[in-house]
Design a protein around this motif. Structure first.
Motif, PDB file in Angstrom:
ATOM      1  N   LEU A   1      37.901  35.821  22.806  1.00  0.00           N
ATOM      2  CA  LEU A   1      38.301  36.450  23.255  1.00  0.00           C
ATOM      3  C   LEU A   1      38.460  37.898  22.647  1.00  0.00           C
ATOM      4  CD1 LEU A   1      39.671  37.465  26.267  1.00  0.00           C
ATOM      5  CD2 LEU A   1      41.797  36.097  25.166  1.00  0.00           C
TER       6      LEU A   1
ATOM      7  N   GLY B   1      31.461  49.812  30.409  1.00  0.00           N
ATOM      8  CA  GLY B   1      30.282  48.698  31.039  1.00  0.00           C
ATOM      9  C   GLY B   1      30.142  47.700  30.565  1.00  0.00           C
ATOM     10  N   VAL B   2      30.306  47.777  29.396  1.00  0.00           N
ATOM     11  CA  VAL B   2      29.784  46.625  28.080  1.00  0.00           C
ATOM     12  C   VAL B   2      31.070  45.499  28.176  1.00  0.00           C
ATOM     13  CG1 VAL B   2      28.689  46.019  25.782  1.00  0.00           C
ATOM     14  CG2 VAL B   2      27.966  48.188  27.466  1.00  0.00           C
TER      15      VAL B   2
ATOM     16  N   ALA C   1      33.246  45.608  29.642  1.00  0.00           N
ATOM     17  CA  ALA C   1      33.315  44.499  31.503  1.00  0.00           C
ATOM     18  C   ALA C   1      32.442  43.360  31.782  1.00  0.00           C
ATOM     19  CB  ALA C   1      33.319  45.417  32.444  1.00  0.00           C
ATOM     20  N   PHE C   2      31.201  43.937  31.441  1.00  0.00           N
ATOM     21  CA  PHE C   2      29.838  42.860  30.599  1.00  0.00           C
ATOM     22  C   PHE C   2      30.581  41.689  30.094  1.00  0.00           C
ATOM     23  CE2 PHE C   2      26.183  41.111  29.890  1.00  0.00           C
ATOM     24  CZ  PHE C   2      25.409  41.063  31.703  1.00  0.00           C
TER      25      PHE C   2
ATOM     26  N   LEU D   1      32.985  41.209  28.931  1.00  0.00           N
ATOM     27  CA  LEU D   1      34.246  39.936  29.762  1.00  0.00           C
ATOM     28  C   LEU D   1      33.845  39.009  30.549  1.00  0.00           C
ATOM     29  CD1 LEU D   1      37.456  42.798  29.848  1.00  0.00           C
ATOM     30  CD2 LEU D   1      37.469  40.327  28.480  1.00  0.00           C
ATOM     31  N   VAL D   2      33.089  38.890  31.700  1.00  0.00           N
ATOM     32  CA  VAL D   2      32.633  38.560  32.646  1.00  0.00           C
ATOM     33  C   VAL D   2      32.094  37.150  31.641  1.00  0.00           C
ATOM     34  CG1 VAL D   2      31.107  38.162  34.913  1.00  0.00           C
ATOM     35  CG2 VAL D   2      32.746  40.890  34.056  1.00  0.00           C
TER      36      VAL D   2
ATOM     37  N   TYR E   1      33.886  34.923  29.997  1.00  0.00           N
ATOM     38  CA  TYR E   1      33.949  33.923  31.193  1.00  0.00           C
ATOM     39  C   TYR E   1      33.159  33.211  32.007  1.00  0.00           C
ATOM     40  CZ  TYR E   1      34.910  33.054  36.226  1.00  0.00           C
ATOM     41  OH  TYR E   1      35.461  32.816  37.753  1.00  0.00           O
ATOM     42  N   ARG E   2      32.141  33.544  32.224  1.00  0.00           N
ATOM     43  CA  ARG E   2      31.040  32.492  32.858  1.00  0.00           C
ATOM     44  C   ARG E   2      30.431  31.538  31.690  1.00  0.00           C
ATOM     45  NH1 ARG E   2      30.193  30.836  35.803  1.00  0.00           N
ATOM     46  NH2 ARG E   2      27.549  30.465  36.079  1.00  0.00           N
TER      47      ARG E   2
ATOM     48  N   GLU F   1      31.328  27.068  32.080  1.00  0.00           N
ATOM     49  CA  GLU F   1      29.252  26.676  31.676  1.00  0.00           C
ATOM     50  C   GLU F   1      29.528  25.766  30.355  1.00  0.00           C
ATOM     51  OE1 GLU F   1      26.701  26.233  33.616  1.00  0.00           O
ATOM     52  OE2 GLU F   1      27.223  27.184  34.839  1.00  0.00           O
TER      53      GLU F   1
ATOM     54  N   CYS G   1      40.343  37.678  33.732  1.00  0.00           N
ATOM     55  CA  CYS G   1      39.717  37.393  32.857  1.00  0.00           C
ATOM     56  C   CYS G   1      40.824  36.563  31.673  1.00  0.00           C
ATOM     57  CB  CYS G   1      38.939  37.516  31.821  1.00  0.00           C
ATOM     58  SG  CYS G   1      37.010  38.908  31.980  1.00  0.00           S
TER      59      CYS G   1
ATOM     60  N   ALA H   1      25.361  47.403  34.161  1.00  0.00           N
ATOM     61  CA  ALA H   1      26.480  47.016  34.235  1.00  0.00           C
ATOM     62  C   ALA H   1      26.995  46.058  35.192  1.00  0.00           C
ATOM     63  CB  ALA H   1      27.549  47.441  33.489  1.00  0.00           C
TER      64      ALA H   1
ATOM     65  N   GLY I   1      24.479  43.715  37.028  1.00  0.00           N
ATOM     66  CA  GLY I   1      24.753  42.061  36.321  1.00  0.00           C
ATOM     67  C   GLY I   1      25.956  41.408  36.226  1.00  0.00           C
ATOM     68  N   ILE I   2      27.357  41.661  35.928  1.00  0.00           N
ATOM     69  CA  ILE I   2      27.920  41.547  36.840  1.00  0.00           C
ATOM     70  C   ILE I   2      28.314  40.675  38.179  1.00  0.00           C
ATOM     71  CG2 ILE I   2      30.329  41.370  37.127  1.00  0.00           C
ATOM     72  CD1 ILE I   2      30.934  43.568  35.247  1.00  0.00           C
TER      73      ILE I   2
ATOM     74  N   MET J   1      25.902  37.369  37.330  1.00  0.00           N
ATOM     75  CA  MET J   1      26.636  36.695  37.089  1.00  0.00           C
ATOM     76  C   MET J   1      27.434  35.654  37.412  1.00  0.00           C
ATOM     77  SD  MET J   1      27.230  37.058  32.856  1.00  0.00           S
ATOM     78  CE  MET J   1      28.805  39.491  32.658  1.00  0.00           C
ATOM     79  N   ILE J   2      28.437  36.565  37.943  1.00  0.00           N
ATOM     80  CA  ILE J   2      29.406  35.357  39.480  1.00  0.00           C
ATOM     81  C   ILE J   2      28.391  34.862  40.126  1.00  0.00           C
ATOM     82  CG2 ILE J   2      31.158  35.728  40.181  1.00  0.00           C
ATOM     83  CD1 ILE J   2      32.086  38.158  38.815  1.00  0.00           C
TER      84      ILE J   2
ATOM     85  N   LEU K   1      25.699  34.866  41.356  1.00  0.00           N
ATOM     86  CA  LEU K   1      24.126  33.459  40.904  1.00  0.00           C
ATOM     87  C   LEU K   1      24.452  32.423  39.665  1.00  0.00           C
ATOM     88  CD1 LEU K   1      20.776  36.318  40.938  1.00  0.00           C
ATOM     89  CD2 LEU K   1      21.607  35.166  42.647  1.00  0.00           C
ATOM     90  N   ARG K   2      24.687  31.100  40.529  1.00  0.00           N
ATOM     91  CA  ARG K   2      24.830  30.118  39.328  1.00  0.00           C
ATOM     92  C   ARG K   2      23.297  29.745  39.024  1.00  0.00           C
ATOM     93  NH1 ARG K   2      30.845  29.621  39.393  1.00  0.00           N
ATOM     94  NH2 ARG K   2      31.525  31.657  38.953  1.00  0.00           N
TER      95      ARG K   2
END
Lengths: 113, 800
Positions: free
Chosen positions: A26, A82-83, A85-86, A88-89, A92-93, A97, B695, B782, B785-786, B789-790, B792-793
């Motif tokens: 973060l 855009g970058v 946001a990408f 951050l997600v 998060y993922r 995992e 997040c 972007a 992609g997001i 990512m969310i 397609l696990r």
């Protein structure tokens, strides 16, 4: 003004670097946010500050500020958004995992070790 | 493409037909191969009348004319000598291999493909006049030798030997390529004959010595000279026909060929003389001393090959001094060159036969270890005869050809003492002394080779098989070779006019006037000269040393282990591996933090160095705008916000602080007359903070991972450095304005040409619309992609 801004930008870069060097995901993303602020302000400053009115022809001013850096920054803002946001997600993922947000723990293991 | 080219390439082309030969299972593949070297040998014999008259045949085939690289084939005295050796011994080796390699058990097609590859490459090396083409063939010999050594690739030792020879010879080959390029830089040509013709113009050039060293490195590694000889004993893992062919008669002589070929270019230099003759003598002595220590027959032969190659090399070195004495009549030093060539031929004959004999012993008894062998004389009379002739010739005993070349060798070495250049007045006496000592050891190991194998008691219990004489076919090639040993020993002048003299004319050009030629006369008896007494001394001391060998053998266990270069090589290879592994491991830690540290550190270092180096450090206060109270406040706010993020412990606070900084930046945009920017920044900052908060809801509490003070200190130093460099760079860039902005055009034409009043928007969608198009693409990617990512696990969860 440009000299003052140079120092402000320097401080932004310094904080951003420090954050990016930390181990928490973060904090690294917060660092990239600060870094883009610094970069945007740097572009603007290098174009020269306060050389006239806003770049709108309706102003009928004698001098306008340079419109080109502003256009460049506008593009940059959108891209960095855009970058971010990408990222951050992604963070998060990754946390979902891997169960950690410490980048040192995200190292892969070497097959030969 | 002339017939000569075709002859060079014919083995390569012929190897393509191997797929057809494979079909005939009942016939040994070697029979199909055998005609080729025989035909080539006859073909090359047809050049003899031409070359013995000091003429040559040159054929050019354009390959890459624009780079000066053409396949120029040249057959002159020196090339022809080697070509005859390659094809002649090649034919015998193929014949021998038919009986040596089993038709059913071995993978014959690959063996003969490699062998043909090697033969063609070797012919290319000796018959090419263009250096680049020669280099290409040179590397092909290394490559095919690698394949042949590793022929039994299931064995660990074969793979080790193949790799070792590859590493060392390719190392030398690359050095040689460097030398070739240096020669090209000096002379603007790749042709050896052209380089030799204008060699006087490069003497004294600053690149002359580097080129010389590079070429010599190539020659020394290929010809197994000190200290590069270490690959040769390990190459004995190859099948014996290969050892006989490559590692005694042909490939290891490629370096000799190279030295002989380049003598007209470099021979006049003292460095060349000392290196070639000095290294040759060291190799000669070293190889002969260590040959006596070996217990493996092929090991003895390997070291003896090393030693004999050193002998030829030293003779070539001494012979190069002849170039200093332009007068042909009293030039007593050319004898060294004729001795080198004569011994080259002799060595090929007796060493080839010895290798084949050893192969027979190995084949018929199952071992090559002299500690297990003995008393084979009665079982294998023909092999014994072959071996004893070969070994006596190697030891330099009359009436065989080795005796003659050894006498000439002594003559050459003794005459070094009469030279008055390169400090030889003082050091020259060492040459005959060292040569004599080495000859004594040569005698000793030749005797060991014979008498430990063929005399004494038979130890049948130690042998895998009941020893018996080899089949006739296996005996024919070595018998042919030893017949040559005897013939050349009895009638040495058979070769002098046809082969030796033309080859000498190529090594020592310029000494001959028009129509002259070297007169080589080899006689087995020339009175009571010093050489005769030297030979006598060799024989007497050799016999004494051989008789007492078991007593002083233990001396070896004391010296060699420490002086062994084999260990050094192994440590070097292992050290290079583990060293590079450690080096990589030390900085490729897998930690993103360290990589960022490197990147930032380089950023700081490079930019600082450039700024200072270019003298760009300048602060110009003349061109700055005024600072108002608002600016001060905002500046302080941004700075304070940015710094305090570093210290907050809660993630909430840090996100809010980031938002605060963003909003302040948008206020800056307001101040700096950028309404569109201010709007966008406000909106985006809001969304960003919202995203962070979303997040953050899922992310863990902001933990302080960095606890160590050193870690924090490094980070602090790096980040302060980055900030400082950026500030300095901004100041310097601002103070070094080189030209005006191009924005005047936009200001003037926004309405005239684009029908808009908002200049920023017109630039975005009209003047520079492409930027916008791809910025939209970035956003689209972007978001996709997001989404991906969310949504397609992977299947990890399910599997887990």
């Amino acid at each position: 003004m440009e000299i003052l801004m140079a120092f402000v930008i320097g401080i932004l870069f310094m904080s951003a670097t420090y954050l990016m060097l930390s181990k928490s995901l973060l904090r690294i993303i917060v660092g990239t946010g600060l870094l883009s602020h610094g970069a945007h302000l740097l572009i603007l400053t290098m174009g020269g500050l306060k050389r006239g009115s806003a770049p709108l022809l309706g102003e009928h001013a004698k001098n306008y500020t340079d419109p080109l850096p502003q256009a460049l920054i506008l593009t940059a803002i959108v891209i960095s958004f855009g970058v971010t946001a990408f990222f951050l997600v992604l963070a998060y993922r990754a946390y979902q995992e891997l169960g950690t947000d410490n980048v040192e723990e995200m190292k892969g293991t070497e097959p030969n070790d | 493409m002339s017939f000569l080219h075709l002859a060079i390439l014919s083995p390569l082309i012929y190897s393509l037909f191997m797929i057809f030969f494979k079909k005939f299972h009942r016939i040994h593949t070697g029979w199909f191969i055998l005609p080729l070297p025989i035909l080539l040998f006859i073909y090359f014999l047809s050049f003899l009348p031409v070359t013995s008259n000091q003429k040559m045949v040159t054929e050019t085939f354009n390959w890459i004319p624009s780079l000066g690289i053409n396949f120029t084939a040249k057959a002159d005295g020196l090339s022809l000598l080697f070509a005859l050796l390659i094809t002649g011994i090649g034919a015998l080796v193929v014949f021998y291999s038919i009986y040596y390699l089993d038709r059913m058990k071995e993978k014959l097609p690959s063996f003969y493909v490699y062998l043909l590859l090697f033969m063609g490459a070797m012919l290319g090396v000796v018959l090419s006049d263009n250096l680049i083409v020669m280099y290409a063939f040179w590397e092909l010999t290394s490559f095919s030798s690698f394949l042949l050594i590793g022929y039994w690739y299931g064995r660990e030792q074969s793979r080790y030997g193949a790799q070792k020879s590859m590493l060392i010879t390719v190392f030398g080959g690359l050095a040689m390529l460097g030398g070739i390029i240096l020669l090209y830089i000096m002379t603007r040509t790749f042709s050896i004959s052209e380089i030799a013709a204008e060699s006087h113009s490069i003497w004294g050039n600053s690149l002359f010595i580097p080129a010389l060293l590079c070429i010599l490195l190539g020659a020394f590694t290929k010809s197994a000279q000190f200290p590069f000889y270490i690959w040769l004993p390990d190459a004995m893992e190859a099948p014996t026909p290969v050892s006989a062919y490559l590692h005694s008669a042909t490939m290891v002589k490629a370096g000799i060929y190279l030295v002989a070929r380049f003598t007209p270019v470099f021979g006049d230099s003292g460095v060349w003389f000392w290196l070639v003759s000095g290294i040759g003598l060291i190799t000669l002595t070293w190889g002969s001393i260590f040959a006596a220590k070996q217990t493996d027959l092929k090991g003895i032969l390997a070291f003896s090959t090393v030693s004999q190659l050193g002998l030829i090399m030293s003779l070539l070195g001494v012979g190069s001094a002849a170039l200093h004495y332009a007068d042909l009549d009293e030039n007593i030093y050319i004898v060294a060159v004729s001795a080198a060539i004569f011994h080259l031929i002799n060595h090929a004959t007796f060493k080839g036969s010895l290798f084949m004999a050893v192969g027979i012993i190995d084949h018929e008894t199952g071992t090559r270890d002299i500690r297990k062998l003995g008393g084979l004389m009665t079982f294998m009379p023909i092999t014994f005869t072959v071996s004893i002739i070969g070994a006596f010739s190697m030891a330099g005993i009359p009436p065989f050809n080795g005796f003659l070349s050894k006498e000439m060798f002594f003559t050459g070495m003794v005459r070094v003492t009469e030279m008055d250049l390169f400090h030889l007045e003082t050091w020259g006496i060492l040459f005959p002394v060292i040569a004599w000592v080495a000859s004594v050891f040569t005698f000793v190991y030749s005797m060991i080779l014979i008498f430990k194998t063929f005399t004494g008691n038979v130890q049948l219990e130690k042998l895998d098989r009941q020893p018996h004489e080899a089949p006739l076919g296996m005996l024919i090639p070595p018998v042919i070779l030893v017949s040559l040993v005897v013939i050349f020993g009895l009638f040495p002048n058979l070769l002098s006019d046809s082969l030796i003299s033309p080859a000498m004319a190529e090594i020592l050009p310029g000494l001959l006037g028009a129509g002259e030629e070297f007169t080589v006369h080899i006689s087995s008896w020339h009175g009571f000269t010093i050489e005769v007494f030297m030979t006598l001394g060799v024989v007497i001391l050799g016999i004494i040393l051989y008789r007492t060998f078991p007593k002083w053998k233990t001396l070896y266990s004391k010296i060699p282990e420490r002086m062994s270069l084999f260990r050094l090589y192994d440590q070097l290879v292992e050290g290079a591996q583990s060293g590079s592994y450690k080096l990589t491991k030390s900085f490729m830690t897998g930690s993103i933090h360290s990589y960022l540290v490197y990147i930032f550190a380089f950023f700081i270092f490079i930019l600082t160095a450039t700024l200072i180096g270019k003298g760009a450090l300048k602060v110009d206060t003349g061109n700055v705008s005024a600072i108002g109270i608002y600016e001060w406040i905002l500046a302080l706010f941004v700075a304070a916000g940015a710094i305090s993020i570093l210290f907050v412990k809660s993630r909430m606070t840090s996100i809010i602080l980031l938002g605060a900084v963003g909003y302040t930046v948008s206020l800056f945009y307001v101040l700096f007359r950028a309404p569109d920017l201010a709007l966008t920044q406000l909106v985006i900052e809001t969304i960003s903070v919202a995203l962070f908060l979303v997040c953050f809801y899922h992310l863990p509490k902001l933990r302080k991972y960095e606890t160590r003070i050193r870690f924090k200190l490094t980070n602090a130093l790096i980040s302060i450095g980055v900030g400082a460099v950026v500030t300095v760079m901004a100041l310097s860039a601002h103070s070094n304005k080189l030209f005006d902005s191009i924005s005047k055009y936009y200001v003037e034409n926004t309405y005239e040409k684009a029908a808009g009043k908002n200049m920023v928007n017109v630039i975005l969608v009209d003047f520079r619309g492409f930027d916008t198009l791809f910025e939209i693409t970035v956003l689209a990617i972007a978001s996709l992609g997001i989404y991906g990512m969310i949504k397609l696990r992977g299947n990890r969860r399910k599997e887990g």
